[in-house]
Design a protein around this motif. Structure first.
Motif, mmCIF file in Angstrom:
data_model
loop_
_atom_site.group_PDB
_atom_site.id
_atom_site.type_symbol
_atom_site.label_atom_id
_atom_site.label_comp_id
_atom_site.label_asym_id
_atom_site.label_seq_id
_atom_site.Cartn_x
_atom_site.Cartn_y
_atom_site.Cartn_z
ATOM 1 N N CYS A 30 0.884 -1.158 0.012
ATOM 2 C CA CYS A 30 -0.136 0.053 0.082
ATOM 3 C C CYS A 30 0.690 1.265 -0.144
ATOM 4 O O CYS A 30 1.277 1.844 1.136
ATOM 5 C CB CYS A 30 -1.054 -0.061 0.997
ATOM 6 N N PRO A 31 1.305 1.622 -1.289
ATOM 7 C CA PRO A 31 2.219 2.728 -1.109
ATOM 8 C C PRO A 31 1.702 4.014 -0.662
ATOM 9 O O PRO A 31 2.497 4.777 0.046
ATOM 10 C CB PRO A 31 2.409 3.013 -2.884
ATOM 11 N N SER A 32 0.496 4.151 -0.641
ATOM 12 C CA SER A 32 -0.131 5.448 0.170
ATOM 13 C C SER A 32 -0.366 5.374 1.481
ATOM 14 O O SER A 32 -0.920 6.169 2.204
ATOM 15 C CB SER A 32 -1.367 5.888 -0.736
ATOM 16 N N ALA A 33 -0.093 4.355 1.914
ATOM 17 C CA ALA A 33 -0.268 4.031 3.584
ATOM 18 C C ALA A 33 0.179 5.188 4.463
ATOM 19 O O ALA A 33 1.445 5.627 4.472
ATOM 20 C CB ALA A 33 0.297 2.625 4.068
ATOM 21 N N LYS A 34 -0.715 5.527 5.480
ATOM 22 C CA LYS A 34 -0.183 6.632 6.430
ATOM 23 C C LYS A 34 -0.344 5.986 7.998
ATOM 24 O O LYS A 34 0.343 6.749 8.465
ATOM 25 C CB LYS A 34 -1.054 7.695 6.301
ATOM 26 N N SER A 35 -1.199 4.958 8.025
ATOM 27 C CA SER A 35 -1.429 4.585 9.424
ATOM 28 C C SER A 35 -1.369 3.143 9.465
ATOM 29 O O SER A 35 -1.851 2.418 8.641
ATOM 30 C CB SER A 35 -2.372 5.286 9.881
ATOM 31 N N LEU A 36 -0.862 2.603 10.581
ATOM 32 C CA LEU A 36 -0.917 1.287 10.749
ATOM 33 C C LEU A 36 -1.276 0.886 12.002
ATOM 34 O O LEU A 36 -0.890 1.419 13.178
ATOM 35 C CB LEU A 36 0.493 0.657 10.489
ATOM 36 N N LEU A 37 -2.175 -0.178 12.147
ATOM 37 C CA LEU A 37 -2.733 -0.838 13.466
ATOM 38 C C LEU A 37 -1.817 -1.963 13.755
ATOM 39 O O LEU A 37 -1.759 -2.992 13.112
ATOM 40 C CB LEU A 37 -4.174 -0.976 13.645
ATOM 41 N N LEU A 38 -1.037 -2.108 14.980
ATOM 42 C CA LEU A 38 -0.434 -3.195 15.116
ATOM 43 C C LEU A 38 -1.063 -4.036 16.543
ATOM 44 O O LEU A 38 -1.478 -3.482 17.451
ATOM 45 C CB LEU A 38 1.038 -2.947 16.066
ATOM 46 N N ILE A 39 -1.202 -5.289 16.297
ATOM 47 C CA ILE A 39 -2.111 -6.244 16.949
ATOM 48 C C ILE A 39 -1.135 -7.122 17.822
ATOM 49 O O ILE A 39 -0.750 -7.951 16.872
ATOM 50 C CB ILE A 39 -3.242 -6.703 16.432
ATOM 51 N N PRO A 40 -0.630 -6.960 18.899
ATOM 52 C CA PRO A 40 0.211 -8.070 19.550
ATOM 53 C C PRO A 40 -0.514 -9.119 19.970
ATOM 54 O O PRO A 40 -1.898 -9.423 20.089
ATOM 55 C CB PRO A 40 0.897 -7.214 20.526
ATOM 56 N N GLU A 41 0.372 -9.857 20.787
ATOM 57 C CA GLU A 41 -0.066 -11.171 21.635
ATOM 58 C C GLU A 41 -0.737 -10.695 22.809
ATOM 59 O O GLU A 41 -0.601 -9.379 23.076
ATOM 60 C CB GLU A 41 1.061 -11.957 21.715
ATOM 61 N N ASN A 42 -1.520 -11.541 23.612
ATOM 62 C CA ASN A 42 -2.219 -11.068 24.613
ATOM 63 C C ASN A 42 -1.408 -11.105 25.779
ATOM 64 O O ASN A 42 -1.784 -11.856 26.984
ATOM 65 C CB ASN A 42 -3.771 -12.016 24.818
#
Length: 438
Positions: free
Chosen positions: A90-102
């Motif tokens: 996604c070349p236009s990506a500006k934001s990312l959500l990181l979902i880690p282990e619990n």
């Protein structure tokens, strides 16, 4: 730090490293061609074992959790590789959500999350962390030993998108291996990229599928460079319908162990190897070193006591084991550390996209060369790799550090390529097409 090898490098492994060194242009050209045809996973880590006569992967993790153990000198490599991966997706990506282990109490793991966040922010992304834990109902700061703070936030799901309050990301990066299953909140998302894909999680993925793909990759690569594929590829077999509690599947296990040991003995005889062959029986899904045992004779499988059966029956998140892979054991002759803390070691190589971005040694002073090192008491030597795994030096001996680490990087990239094949073939669409064709 260069590992101390208990075996003199005058045998097959030295020849293997020399072969890789001589074939470097062919290897890099071949890999470049493969990456034009196949999309690598966003990231991955590979556990290698170096026996002095064989260098092979024994596990491939698509949700690596040890970025904090990498040498800080490799941070630029990580950032550049992450930029490449994001640009392709996604070349236009500006934001990312990181979902880690619990994990909210495992500070070592959370330091890995913090390092991942730092890498991704340096690519120009706005990164925030969303937690799958039901008790995270408001932004929750967690203090880390190095003085930094992680902010875990509750996920917010709309009809087809996932984000946080006031935060609608372009990309969702999972650092959670989904051992307990695929949560409903992650299903049926549209217009958002989920990396790695949901079918890369242990709810769906199987180690045997990966090593079947690796078998193909290793065979083609071995033909390219003129080596025996066994030198980089462990034998394996699979048993389904296993229940260790009720001793179901013992006949399959016993016969499969016997068959794989027989194949190993033939190779040991061919190469004049005097080591004792062994196999590793482990859950075909899952990680964290759970559900694993070393076996040197098929009779050991039918003689498990209650404690051993209980240990083999359940893996992470309390998931019951019903299928196992019987994998050729690869002795590790590498040792790292000072005399009072010296332990057997195995290299772990980290990749982002198609690039090697660093590595370290997993070391265990209480384990032997034929045992699993991913167990309580292990430690990491984060500064083990003095040089990149991508820069061989033709002017030095084949077993000099740059060339040893180059060999590690080559085999790790073969595993990453196998993972790309594996994910292609196990997408829901590909599985559906296969079912229709049958």
């Amino acid at each position: 730090m260069v590992p101390h090898l208990t075996t003199a490098l005058t045998g097959p492994l030295l020849a293997l490293e020399a072969n890789f060194l001589d074939a470097t242009p062919d290897i890099e050209r071949w890999l470049r061609g493969m990456w034009q045809e196949h999309t690598p996973p966003f990231y991955g880590s590979v556990d290698l074992r170096n026996s002095g006569f064989k260098l092979a992967p024994v596990d491939m993790n698509l949700f690596p959790g040890g970025f904090n153990n990498l040498n800080s000198a490799f941070l630029p490599l990580c950032v550049q590789a992450a930029m490449t991966a994001i640009d392709k997706i996604c070349p236009s990506a500006k934001s990312l959500l990181l979902i880690p282990e619990n994990h909210t109490r495992n500070l070592f793991y959370l330091q890995n999350v913090a390092q991942l966040v730092a890498i991704l922010r340096l690519t120009g992304l706005n990164v925030r962390i969303g937690s799958l834990l039901p008790e995270i109902v408001k932004p929750t700061p967690i203090e880390l030993p190095n003085g930094t703070t992680l902010l875990l936030e509750p996920l917010v799901r709309s009809q087809y998108r996932l984000g946080l309050e006031g935060f609608d990301p372009c990309v969702i990066l999972l650092n959670n291996d989904l051992s307990a299953g695929i949560p409903a909140v992650l299903q049926s998302l549209e217009e958002q990229f989920v990396l790695p894909p949901l079918h890369a999680g242990w709810a769906v993925r199987r180690k045997s599928t990966h090593f079947a793909a690796y078998d193909e990759v290793a065979g083609e690569f071995a033909q390219l460079v003129g080596i025996d594929p066994w030198q980089i590829n462990p034998y394996f077999a699979v048993c389904s319908s296993v229940n260790f509690y009720e001793r179901q599947g013992e006949e399959c296990l016993s016969s499969s162990v016997d068959a794989v040991l027989g194949l190993i003995r033939k190779k040991y005889k061919e190469y004049g190897i005097e080591e004792t062959p062994y196999v590793v029986v482990k859950a075909d899904a899952g990680t964290y070193g759970m559900g694993i045992m070393t076996v040197k004779d098929a009779s050991e499988i039918t003689g498990l006591n209650r404690k051993q059966r209980n240990k083999m029956s359940v893996i992470k998140e309390g998931v019951n084991v019903s299928q196992v892979i019987i994998q050729e054991g690869v002795h590790t002759h590498e040792r790292v550390g000072k005399e009072d803390q010296e332990g057997v070691a195995e290299p772990v190589v980290y990749m982002i996209d198609r690039y090697v971005v660093g590595g370290f040694y997993r070391v265990h002073s209480g384990r032997e060369k034929d045992e699993n090192l991913n167990a309580p008491g292990m430690r990491f030597e984060p500064q083990a790799f003095e040089t990149s795994c991508s820069l061989p030096d033709q002017c030095q001996n084949p077993d000099a550090p740059p060339n040893r680490f180059y060999a590690y990087g080559v085999v790790a990239r073969l595993a990453q390529l196998a993972a790309s094949l594996e994910l292609e073939r196990t997408t829901p669409a590909a599985v559906e097409d296969m079912a229709v064709s049958l």
